[in-house]
Design an enzyme around this catalytic site. Structure first.
Site, PDB file in Angstrom:
ATOM      1  N   CYS A   1      28.766  46.156  37.794  1.00 54.63           N
ATOM      2  CA  CYS A   1      29.316  45.073  37.271  1.00 54.63           C
ATOM      3  C   CYS A   1      29.448  43.986  38.263  1.00 54.63           C
ATOM      4  O   CYS A   1      28.418  44.045  39.131  1.00 54.63           O
ATOM      5  CB  CYS A   1      30.911  45.617  36.848  1.00 54.63           C
ATOM      6  SG  CYS A   1      32.000  46.065  38.513  1.00 54.63           S
ATOM      7  N   MET A   2      30.342  43.213  38.487  1.00 55.62           N
ATOM      8  CA  MET A   2      30.230  41.892  39.230  1.00 55.62           C
ATOM      9  C   MET A   2      30.335  42.551  40.638  1.00 55.62           C
ATOM     10  O   MET A   2      29.404  41.679  41.498  1.00 55.62           O
ATOM     11  CB  MET A   2      31.426  41.156  38.968  1.00 55.62           C
ATOM     12  CG  MET A   2      31.427  40.414  37.908  1.00 55.62           C
ATOM     13  SD  MET A   2      30.004  39.201  37.893  1.00 55.62           S
ATOM     14  CE  MET A   2      30.592  38.054  38.979  1.00 55.62           C
TER      15      MET A   2
END
Length: 532
Positions: free
Chosen positions: A31-32
């Site tokens: 993810c981020m």
């Protein structure tokens, strides 16, 4: 100096044996900020050794095993990690034989000393996280997690297009005032780049929704594409003509989820010889008709209500609403309820060009940073905890607050509460200016802290927007620091946390400083699901 790919490969090579080797890795994604791994045998993962790696900012065990590497780094390390896993599987295809064993012994140096170190706080944070995970495994919260899985993969495109939109807005102003005439041909090109994704975001939501609910992604995208098709203006539902884009991402989510259910129903009943023709046709036809004559209108009404409520809340509530939102965001994260905000942010961005809620909620991170700085000064003899804070503060300023939360404030208890107080005051500051007519919003979701500056937008011009957000961060830092410094510790806590073998030898004490331990203690921050 080694080139960047070598560095990323080295990080992947350091991580892989500590998670049990390629045979122990079921899935790889990111993810981020986090490398997300599906793990076959959890006992083969060496948590303490992982946390001790310089590139690792913390770990999280949720539905997947998550290793916090930070924004940017994780996007470069993940492909190297995937390649490394594939290479090892080709060399040794035998399943179920992880290359790493043991539980790790890091962080035991201070055991039995009576003074909580960073390692012991991390262990407490892990226990809190495990308890939170058990509480969060309710049907409603699992549903919210699925919703988050739909929107999180869209964040990189939202960020990229949001920054391009900001650059285009600045150039537009300069062109209109005659200061930059050479950029006039560039303005429409940047507008197309920034707006192309947003005009089709419903399709991407449909693809991810179908994938998440067990359908064929392209069928989910096909049904969601109906929402943005210009020809829907010729269709009437509930006595009103539809408008292209009506219902937005919420309509796309509902349409694709319905398509996935129709498809699965068809798969169970349609003969295999006819499946390739009948199932896609019925899926698109049934879900498409329901979307046109029901979902688009209903989702449009909900989307409009969300935008109007957000405007009313901050226009009428102002500082009070901002205070409550900024102060409650971290507890919402602990309960897993923050994931419900992701489609709301996306809806506001789709409607208004930016979400006014994110800058206020980002103040929770500012309170956390201020609280951590106060802990650093109050625990002036606990070198282990201070080392953790020094190593994780830069990430905290950039909006990655997981290590500070689970490695410092939450295990200590009271500093977590005072951090929320700091976030409340920062949120109140931003909310007050909204009430006064200066709205501040973000053109994308994901970043916070200083990383949000390039994504800011509002109705008062770039300078005013940046000034309000920066002022909110400063208020959050100061309020979090003051609340934690004066109210974050009892006398007993200060005595216990500032006494022991990791006391700073340079701090005056009644007795001679004790010799340094044989092995330097390693700070081990642990991360949560905040902001990812």
């Amino acid at each position: 100096m080694a080139p960047a790919p070598d560095k990323n490969r080295r990080i992947a090579e350091e991580i892989l044996p500590l998670v049990g080797g390629a045979a122990n890795v079921i899935s790889v994604s990111h993810c981020m900020t986090r490398l997300r791994l599906g793990i076959a045998d959890r006992t083969l993962v060496r948590d303490e050794d992982l946390r001790a790696l310089p590139a690792v900012m913390g770990v999280v065990e949720d539905d997947t095993y998550q290793i916090v590497l930070g924004p940017g780094t994780v996007a470069r390390v993940t492909p190297e990690f995937e390649r490394l896993v594939a290479e090892e599987r080709q060399q040794d295809p035998t399943p179920g034989t992880g290359s790493g064993t043991g539980t790790g012994t890091g962080g035991n140096e201070a055991a039995g000393t009576g003074t909580p170190s960073a390692e012991e706080l991390a262990a407490q944070g892990a226990a809190i996280r495990a308890e939170r995970k058990a509480r969060n495994a309710t049907p409603f919260k699992l549903f919210l997690r699925r919703i988050a899985n739909i929107f999180v993969p869209l964040i990189p495109a939202l960020i990229g297009c949001g920054i391009v939109a900001g650059i285009n807005g600045l150039l537009t102003n300069l062109v209109n005032t005659g200061h930059v005439t050479w950029a006039e041909p560039l303005v429409p090109a940047l507008a197309a780049i920034a707006s192309g994704f947003m005009s089709l975001i419903a399709v991407f939501v449909g693809i991810n929704t179908a994938k998440e609910f067990g359908g064929t992604p392209v069928l989910g995208g096909a049904v969601a594409a109906i929402i943005v098709y210009a020809g829907v203006a010729e269709v009437s539902a509930f006595g009103q003509e539809l408008a292209p884009g009506q219902g937005g991402v919420l309509g796309a989510l509902g349409a694709a989820a319905l398509a996935a259910q129709v498809e699965k129903w068809c798969r169970r009943r349609v003969p295999e010889s006819l499946d390739v023709l009948v199932t896609p046709t019925l899926t698109v036809l049934v879900a498409g008709l329901v979307t046109l004559f029901g979902l688009m209108f209903l989702a449009g009404e909900v989307s409009t209500a969300i935008g109007e409520f957000a405007d009313w809340l901050l226009s009428a509530g102002g500082a009070v609403a901002g205070f409550v939102l900024g102060g409650l965001f971290l507890p919402l994260v602990m309960l897993g309820l923050h994931q419900a905000l992701i489609p709301i942010h996306t809806t506001l961005i789709e409607q208004q060009g930016f979400t006014v809620l994110l800058p206020i909620l980002a103040m929770a991170g500012a309170g956390q940073v201020g609280a951590a700085i106060a802990v650093y000064f109050r625990l002036n003899r606990n070198t282990s905890i201070r080392k953790t804070i020094r190593s994780t503060l830069p990430a905290g300023f950039l909006g990655v607050g997981e290590p500070l939360i689970y490695g410092v404030s939450l295990p200590l208890g009271r500093p977590f509460v005072t951090a929320c107080v700091g976030g409340a005051f920062g949120g109140g500051f931003v909310g007050l200016f909204y009430q006064l007519g200066d709205s501040v919003g973000s053109t994308a979701i994901g970043p916070s802290g200083w990383a949000l500056f390039p994504l800011l937008d509002g109705n008062g011009g770039p300078a005013a927007t940046v000034a309000v957000y920066a002022g909110g961060l400063l208020v959050g830092y100061l309020a979090g620091f003051a609340a934690t410094y004066f109210f974050g510790f009892s006398r007993q806590m200060l005595t216990e946390l500032n006494t022991g073998p990791d006391a700073d030898a340079t701090t005056p004490a009644a007795e001679p400083a004790k010799p340094a331990p044989d092995k330097e203690e390693t700070a081990t921050p642990v991360a949560s699901g905040v902001g990812s």
